[in-house]
Design a protein around this motif. Structure first.
Motif, PDB file in Angstrom:
ATOM      1  N   PRO A 119       0.828  -1.212   0.000  1.00 56.70           N
ATOM      2  CA  PRO A 119       0.000   0.000   0.000  1.00 56.70           C
ATOM      3  C   PRO A 119       0.861   1.261   0.000  1.00 56.70           C
ATOM      4  CG  PRO A 119      -0.695  -1.542   1.715  1.00 56.70           C
ATOM      5  CD  PRO A 119       0.628  -2.027   1.207  1.00 56.70           C
ATOM      6  N   GLU A 120       0.683   2.099  -1.027  1.00 56.49           N
ATOM      7  CA  GLU A 120       1.477   3.325  -1.120  1.00 56.49           C
ATOM      8  C   GLU A 120       0.844   4.280  -2.122  1.00 56.49           C
ATOM      9  OE1 GLU A 120       5.350   2.600  -2.793  1.00 56.49           O
ATOM     10  OE2 GLU A 120       4.593   1.187  -4.283  1.00 56.49           O
ATOM     11  N   GLY A 121       1.304   5.526  -2.069  1.00 60.31           N
ATOM     12  CA  GLY A 121       0.962   6.493  -3.095  1.00 60.31           C
ATOM     13  C   GLY A 121      -0.447   7.039  -3.017  1.00 60.31           C
ATOM     14  N   ILE A 122      -1.071   7.132  -4.201  1.00 59.59           N
ATOM     15  CA  ILE A 122      -2.388   7.770  -4.367  1.00 59.59           C
ATOM     16  C   ILE A 122      -3.345   6.767  -4.997  1.00 59.59           C
ATOM     17  CG2 ILE A 122      -3.639   9.630  -5.560  1.00 59.59           C
ATOM     18  CD1 ILE A 122      -1.022  11.236  -5.493  1.00 59.59           C
ATOM     19  N   VAL A 123      -4.575   6.731  -4.495  1.00 55.26           N
ATOM     20  CA  VAL A 123      -5.608   5.853  -5.050  1.00 55.26           C
ATOM     21  C   VAL A 123      -6.777   6.706  -5.523  1.00 55.26           C
ATOM     22  CG1 VAL A 123      -7.319   4.074  -4.509  1.00 55.26           C
ATOM     23  CG2 VAL A 123      -4.976   3.830  -3.688  1.00 55.26           C
ATOM     24  N   LEU A 124      -7.287   6.389  -6.715  1.00 59.65           N
ATOM     25  CA  LEU A 124      -8.447   7.068  -7.305  1.00 59.65           C
ATOM     26  C   LEU A 124      -9.624   6.109  -7.267  1.00 59.65           C
ATOM     27  CD1 LEU A 124      -5.882   8.532  -8.417  1.00 59.65           C
ATOM     28  CD2 LEU A 124      -7.161   8.987 -10.495  1.00 59.65           C
ATOM     29  N   ILE A 125     -10.752   6.538  -6.682  1.00 60.74           N
ATOM     30  CA  ILE A 125     -11.851   5.600  -6.409  1.00 60.74           C
ATOM     31  C   ILE A 125     -13.193   6.313  -6.487  1.00 60.74           C
ATOM     32  CG2 ILE A 125     -11.980   5.965  -3.895  1.00 60.74           C
ATOM     33  CD1 ILE A 125     -11.985   2.860  -3.607  1.00 60.74           C
ATOM     34  N   THR A 126     -14.271   5.554  -6.685  1.00 62.60           N
ATOM     35  CA  THR A 126     -15.638   6.079  -6.584  1.00 62.60           C
ATOM     36  C   THR A 126     -16.211   5.693  -5.222  1.00 62.60           C
ATOM     37  OG1 THR A 126     -16.640   4.073  -7.496  1.00 62.60           O
ATOM     38  CG2 THR A 126     -16.044   5.816  -9.071  1.00 62.60           C
ATOM     39  N   PRO A 127     -17.249   6.383  -4.746  1.00 59.10           N
ATOM     40  CA  PRO A 127     -17.869   5.989  -3.478  1.00 59.10           C
ATOM     41  C   PRO A 127     -18.367   4.548  -3.507  1.00 59.10           C
ATOM     42  CG  PRO A 127     -18.633   8.171  -4.113  1.00 59.10           C
ATOM     43  CD  PRO A 127     -17.850   7.635  -5.278  1.00 59.10           C
ATOM     44  N   GLU A 128     -18.876   4.107  -4.646  1.00 57.15           N
ATOM     45  CA  GLU A 128     -19.424   2.763  -4.744  1.00 57.15           C
ATOM     46  C   GLU A 128     -18.338   1.693  -4.598  1.00 57.15           C
ATOM     47  OE1 GLU A 128     -22.109   5.634  -5.699  1.00 57.15           O
ATOM     48  OE2 GLU A 128     -20.276   5.320  -6.878  1.00 57.15           O
ATOM     49  N   SER A 129     -17.158   1.936  -5.162  1.00 58.21           N
ATOM     50  CA  SER A 129     -16.056   0.981  -5.012  1.00 58.21           C
ATOM     51  C   SER A 129     -15.540   0.960  -3.580  1.00 58.21           C
ATOM     52  CB  SER A 129     -14.912   1.333  -5.972  1.00 58.21           C
ATOM     53  OG  SER A 129     -15.309   1.112  -7.309  1.00 58.21           O
ATOM     54  N   LEU A 130     -15.568   2.114  -2.931  1.00 58.25           N
ATOM     55  CA  LEU A 130     -15.180   2.178  -1.523  1.00 58.25           C
ATOM     56  C   LEU A 130     -16.191   1.417  -0.670  1.00 58.25           C
ATOM     57  CD1 LEU A 130     -13.173   3.317   0.517  1.00 58.25           C
ATOM     58  CD2 LEU A 130     -14.491   5.446   0.537  1.00 58.25           C
ATOM     59  N   GLU A 131     -17.473   1.579  -0.972  1.00 54.11           N
ATOM     60  CA  GLU A 131     -18.520   0.839  -0.268  1.00 54.11           C
ATOM     61  C   GLU A 131     -18.329  -0.669  -0.430  1.00 54.11           C
ATOM     62  OE1 GLU A 131     -21.193  -0.300   2.019  1.00 54.11           O
ATOM     63  OE2 GLU A 131     -21.430   1.853   1.692  1.00 54.11           O
ATOM     64  N   ALA A 132     -18.011  -1.102  -1.642  1.00 52.49           N
ATOM     65  CA  ALA A 132     -17.795  -2.533  -1.901  1.00 52.49           C
ATOM     66  C   ALA A 132     -16.666  -3.080  -1.036  1.00 52.49           C
ATOM     67  CB  ALA A 132     -17.495  -2.754  -3.381  1.00 52.49           C
ATOM     68  N   MET A 133     -15.641  -2.264  -0.829  1.00 47.86           N
ATOM     69  CA  MET A 133     -14.519  -2.685   0.007  1.00 47.86           C
ATOM     70  C   MET A 133     -14.949  -2.808   1.468  1.00 47.86           C
ATOM     71  SD  MET A 133     -10.674  -1.041   0.117  1.00 47.86           S
ATOM     72  CE  MET A 133     -10.618  -0.747  -1.637  1.00 47.86           C
ATOM     73  N   PHE A 134     -15.725  -1.833   1.952  1.00 47.78           N
ATOM     74  CA  PHE A 134     -16.229  -1.892   3.328  1.00 47.78           C
ATOM     75  C   PHE A 134     -17.085  -3.138   3.552  1.00 47.78           C
ATOM     76  CE2 PHE A 134     -15.353   2.719   4.082  1.00 47.78           C
ATOM     77  CZ  PHE A 134     -14.828   2.609   5.362  1.00 47.78           C
ATOM     78  N   VAL A 135     -17.889  -3.512   2.544  1.00 45.31           N
ATOM     79  CA  VAL A 135     -18.824  -4.627   2.689  1.00 45.31           C
ATOM     80  C   VAL A 135     -18.121  -5.976   2.578  1.00 45.31           C
ATOM     81  CG1 VAL A 135     -20.787  -5.808   1.603  1.00 45.31           C
ATOM     82  CG2 VAL A 135     -20.834  -3.338   1.906  1.00 45.31           C
ATOM     83  N   ASN A 136     -17.299  -6.120   1.548  1.00 41.30           N
ATOM     84  CA  ASN A 136     -16.745  -7.436   1.223  1.00 41.30           C
ATOM     85  C   ASN A 136     -15.375  -7.710   1.835  1.00 41.30           C
ATOM     86  OD1 ASN A 136     -18.986  -8.074  -0.458  1.00 41.30           O
ATOM     87  ND2 ASN A 136     -18.104  -6.808  -2.078  1.00 41.30           N
ATOM     88  N   LYS A 137     -14.540  -6.681   1.911  1.00 39.91           N
ATOM     89  CA  LYS A 137     -13.183  -6.877   2.420  1.00 39.91           C
ATOM     90  C   LYS A 137     -12.784  -5.711   3.319  1.00 39.91           C
ATOM     91  CE  LYS A 137     -11.772  -9.671  -1.542  1.00 39.91           C
ATOM     92  NZ  LYS A 137     -10.846  -9.834  -2.692  1.00 39.91           N
ATOM     93  N   PRO A 138     -13.462  -5.607   4.477  1.00 36.10           N
ATOM     94  CA  PRO A 138     -13.186  -4.471   5.358  1.00 36.10           C
ATOM     95  C   PRO A 138     -11.743  -4.416   5.847  1.00 36.10           C
ATOM     96  CG  PRO A 138     -14.569  -6.114   6.449  1.00 36.10           C
ATOM     97  CD  PRO A 138     -14.510  -6.493   5.013  1.00 36.10           C
ATOM     98  N   TYR A 139     -11.083  -5.588   5.885  1.00 37.64           N
ATOM     99  CA  TYR A 139      -9.666  -5.592   6.287  1.00 37.64           C
ATOM    100  C   TYR A 139      -8.813  -4.850   5.275  1.00 37.64           C
ATOM    101  CZ  TYR A 139     -10.214  -9.691   3.259  1.00 37.64           C
ATOM    102  OH  TYR A 139     -10.556 -10.531   2.223  1.00 37.64           O
ATOM    103  N   ASN A 140      -9.244  -4.821   3.996  1.00 31.59           N
ATOM    104  CA  ASN A 140      -8.503  -4.057   2.980  1.00 31.59           C
ATOM    105  C   ASN A 140      -8.618  -2.552   3.225  1.00 31.59           C
ATOM    106  OD1 ASN A 140      -7.542  -6.258   1.625  1.00 31.59           O
ATOM    107  ND2 ASN A 140      -9.025  -6.166  -0.053  1.00 31.59           N
ATOM    108  N   VAL A 141      -9.768  -2.107   3.781  1.00 31.22           N
ATOM    109  CA  VAL A 141      -9.934  -0.689   4.098  1.00 31.22           C
ATOM    110  C   VAL A 141      -8.869  -0.266   5.108  1.00 31.22           C
ATOM    111  CG1 VAL A 141     -11.478   1.069   5.033  1.00 31.22           C
ATOM    112  CG2 VAL A 141     -12.415  -0.767   3.624  1.00 31.22           C
ATOM    113  N   CYS A 142      -8.727  -1.063   6.168  1.00 30.45           N
ATOM    114  CA  CYS A 142      -7.705  -0.756   7.189  1.00 30.45           C
ATOM    115  C   CYS A 142      -6.303  -0.891   6.612  1.00 30.45           C
ATOM    116  CB  CYS A 142      -7.867  -1.689   8.382  1.00 30.45           C
ATOM    117  SG  CYS A 142      -9.422  -1.483   9.257  1.00 30.45           S
ATOM    118  N   HIS A 143      -6.087  -1.954   5.852  1.00 28.88           N
ATOM    119  CA  HIS A 143      -4.768  -2.237   5.286  1.00 28.88           C
ATOM    120  C   HIS A 143      -4.295  -1.117   4.361  1.00 28.88           C
ATOM    121  CE1 HIS A 143      -1.426  -4.499   3.678  1.00 28.88           C
ATOM    122  NE2 HIS A 143      -1.955  -4.535   2.457  1.00 28.88           N
ATOM    123  N   LEU A 144      -5.217  -0.589   3.553  1.00 30.73           N
ATOM    124  CA  LEU A 144      -4.842   0.415   2.562  1.00 30.73           C
ATOM    125  C   LEU A 144      -4.895   1.839   3.103  1.00 30.73           C
ATOM    126  CD1 LEU A 144      -6.739  -0.922  -0.603  1.00 30.73           C
ATOM    127  CD2 LEU A 144      -4.289  -1.070  -0.150  1.00 30.73           C
TER     128      LEU A 144
END
Length: 713
Positions: A119-144
């Motif tokens: 995990p590094e740098g800059i990430v470009l995302i939509t709210p919906e893709s962020l929501e998908a991460m919270f729902v399916n892989k919340p550990y990735n939210v913390c990790h990233l």
């Protein structure tokens, strides 16, 4: 120290290599403030004024990207805008050796996997893709994102005042909760009202005290011409098409009709006109139903430097209203009025983007009231007025969605912890804990949630909802059918009763005949139409603000000469003025026309769409039948004028309308169509949604109490 000298050396080298003569005003102001403080900032400046660089130049100079974790998250309303900005941001980040990653449904999996490993740098995302991460892989939210320092929100005005905006606000809160320290937010916009000193916007970002507004009010010259062509049927008048062709044939032009079917009609008919007159071939249609690859090819063609001497015409919806860079555009055409001033500002700003040239606007109206509304929007635009944002204080429906998201992401959560998550989220700060608990219990009753020992988990019915990719968005999406011809993808069309065999349709700037509709597979097979049958139209309108309607009335009663209006347009407005000259209106805020003809009344409210819907609803609760016409804000009734006046005064004092709203929900199941999640609420909260989102009782009562009727002479 100058703003330029505050920047890091790699960023200064970037500016020198780009041969910038100077920094833009918004960049000068933003650099000095962002580098020196950790406040939230909202950068407000006209389209193509360098807002993206105003945010990223100081952030890239300030942030230490050698530390572990993603440091900057860029949130955009559109995947297309992410793809466009990716190139721009990556070019800038190459000078710092900072990686930039796109994260959305169409982004490359390999790049995402590399980010997850490091995990590094800059990430470009939509709210919906962020929501998908919270729902399916919340550990990735913390990790990233647990080491985030900045969030950049592009086109923030497109979120404000909408369900999607409340959703984003909730996601921002949840991101902050998993972060090691306070995240600073920089939001970008070309169109935000300064009503109440931007308080709604500051509250949206969650920290009013430490949110500052930087606004560049440098005006941009605009050349405007308003034309009128009477439209007698569903298709545009041939005279309008001929005039539009002559006006745009030698330029790079964006044309904004108000719905997809009209977009296609314009593209097809202009191309035919050009073929007949041996003009250029570059006529395109661009909207959400056109295949993604086709849209991207159109954008690339318009932006490509090799084509810079080629003229083109793109007929489009709001897909090109936001900040996607399509290069230099000479002219913007609006066909019939926009419903908002903010939308008009965005569209006008697409021309004259290069070298600070003047923007060129041509507005074509096809009926008298559309022309009047266009002029109303234009006059308010020149007065620098933008509709104020109204934030929903109690978004019960979005709370339903976020409860399901939190429960799914935690794989089980106790009630106290769930209520705490809601209480600490500023998106739901005005929702009482008792209300939240009542909604949670209702979700238990309808099997969206299930209780296992002391923990809440997703229930059987909830699993069907949460495990569908459509869950990630809070806005309703139309059911689309894929359209193809001989195996070649053309685009998509929304489900409609008109979608059937042998009908002709507009799509991708061509006319097609429907051969077969597969409703199960959601596919439509077509061939090029050759029979001359009129094609179908698909589209809808939107709500109009109170200030626009008030300005329309002012234009009618002031009699001032209107600049930039064609002769036939001037005649139309003068005819309307003559019609309304029978009303001696002196006060456009408090007086409204009441046309009396025998037992027939016509009340012109000149009020916003929500107030008008509320008036109609209240009249119907009193058993008074009325016809309401949104296009000219009028009510037609068969009733004695004195009874009508007294009834209006009575209904504005009416306190309890809940029973009538309950009947409305019972008789009209589609009444909550504006809300994707409202139907899953207890009935009392469905009623509150109708009160606060579809109707507006407070504004309606205030309006009815102050207005005075002016009868015709």
């Amino acid at each position: 120290m100058t703003a330029f000298n505050l920047l890091s050396e790699p960023i200064r080298k970037y500016i020198r290599d780009k041969k910038w003569e100077s920094l833009r005003p918004i960049q000068e102001a933003a650099i000095q403030r962002i580098i020196s403080t950790d406040n939230n900032y909202v950068l407000i400046s006209r389209t193509a004024s360098g807002k993206t660089e105003a945010a990223f130049l100081p952030i890239l100079s300030k942030v230490n990207f050698k530390e572990q974790g993603v440091k900057v998250l860029y949130i955009s309303p559109l995947i297309a805008l992410i793809n466009d900005q990716f190139v721009r941001i990556q070019d800038l980040c190459d000078y710092l050796d900072v990686p930039v990653t796109k994260w959305h449904g169409e982004a490359a999996k390999g790049a995402k996997d590399r980010l997850l490993k490091n995990p590094e740098g800059i990430v470009l995302i939509t709210p919906e893709s962020l929501e998908a991460m919270f729902v399916n892989k919340p550990y990735n939210v913390c990790h990233l994102f647990s080491a985030l320092e900045y969030i950049v929100i592009d086109e923030i005005h497109s979120f404000l005042g909408s369900d999607r905006g409340i959703h984003l606000q909730s996601l921002l809160n949840r991101l902050q909760r998993v972060n090691n320290k306070k995240i600073s937010i920089v939001a970008l916009s070309a169109t935000i009202s300064d009503t109440n000193k931007y308080m709604e916007l500051k509250e949206f970002l969650g920290d009013s005290e430490h949110t500052k507004i930087i606004r560049d009010t440098t005006p941009k010259p605009i050349n405007a011409v308003f034309k009128y062509f009477e439209g007698g049927n569903s298709e545009l008048p041939s005279e309008l098409i001929e005039d539009l062709y002559e006006q745009t044939k030698n330029s790079k032009t964006l044309i904004f009709p108000n719905f997809r079917g009209r977009v296609e009609e314009v593209a097809v008919k202009l191309k035919r006109q050009s073929d007949r007159k041996n003009g250029h071939k570059n006529y395109f249609s661009h909207h959400s139903s056109v295949d993604k690859e086709v849209r991207e090819d159109i954008e690339k063609f318009a932006k490509d430097q090799e084509n810079k001497h080629k003229n083109f015409c793109i007929s489009c919806t709001s897909t090109l209203e936001l900040g996607i860079d399509i290069g230099n555009v000479d002219e913007v055409v609006q066909i019939d009025s926009t419903n908002s001033i903010a939308s008009l500002i965005q569209r006008v700003g697409r021309s004259g983007r290069r070298e600070d040239k003047a923007s060129n606007l041509f507005l074509y109206a096809t009926d008298e009231w559309n022309l009047l509304q266009s002029l109303g929007c234009w006059h308010l635009y020149k007065d620098q007025y933008i509709e104020p944002v109204r934030i929903d204080k109690k978004p019960y429906d979005i709370l339903v969605h976020q409860i399901l998201s939190i429960v799914k992401g935690t794989s089980g959560i106790i009630l106290d912890k769930l209520l705490e998550e809601i209480r600490l989220n500023t998106a739901f700060v005005y929702i009482e804990p008792e209300e939240a608990e009542e909604i949670i219990n209702h979700l238990l009753q309808i099997d969206f949630l299930e209780k296992l020992d002391y923990e809440f988990i997703i229930g059987i019915e909830g699993e069907k909802i949460v495990n569908n990719k459509d869950f990630y968005s809070v806005f309703k999406t139309e059911t689309f059918f894929k359209v193809s011809s001989n195996g070649n993808k053309i685009g998509e069309l929304p489900l409609s009763f008109q979608l059937k065999k042998d009908e002709n349709i507009f799509l991708a700037a061509k006319i097609w005949k429907i051969l077969h509709v597969d409703f199960k597979a959601k596919k439509v097979e077509v061939v090029r139409a050759m029979d001359g049958k009129k094609p179908l139209f698909f589209g809808s309108g939107g709500d109009t603000a109170h200030k626009i309607r008030e300005k329309m009335l002012e234009i009618l009663v002031t009699k001032n000469k209107i600049e930039a209006l064609s002769e036939n347009g001037e005649n139309v407005i003068n005819n309307l003025r003559n019609d309304f000259s029978v009303f001696n209106i002196k006060d456009i805020v408090n007086e409204r026309p009441l046309l009396i003809s025998n037992d027939n009344l016509t009340f012109y409210s000149f009020a916003d769409s929500k107030i008008n819907r509320t008036i109609k609803f209240l009249l119907e609760t009193e058993g008074i039948d009325c016809q309401y016409f949104e296009w000219n804000s009028s009510f037609h009734l068969k009733i004695d004028k004195n009874i009508f006046k007294s009834k209006l005064k009575e209904i504005c004092e009416k306190k309890n309308v809940n029973f009538a709203l309950m009947l409305m929900l019972d008789k009209s199941p589609g009444a909550l169509d504006f809300s994707k999640w409202g139907g899953f609420l207890p009935i009392k909260y469905q009623i509150e949604l109708l009160k606060n989102n579809y109707l507006d009782f407070k504004s309606c009562n205030d309006y009815l109490k102050k207005i005075n009727f002016v009868e015709n002479l």
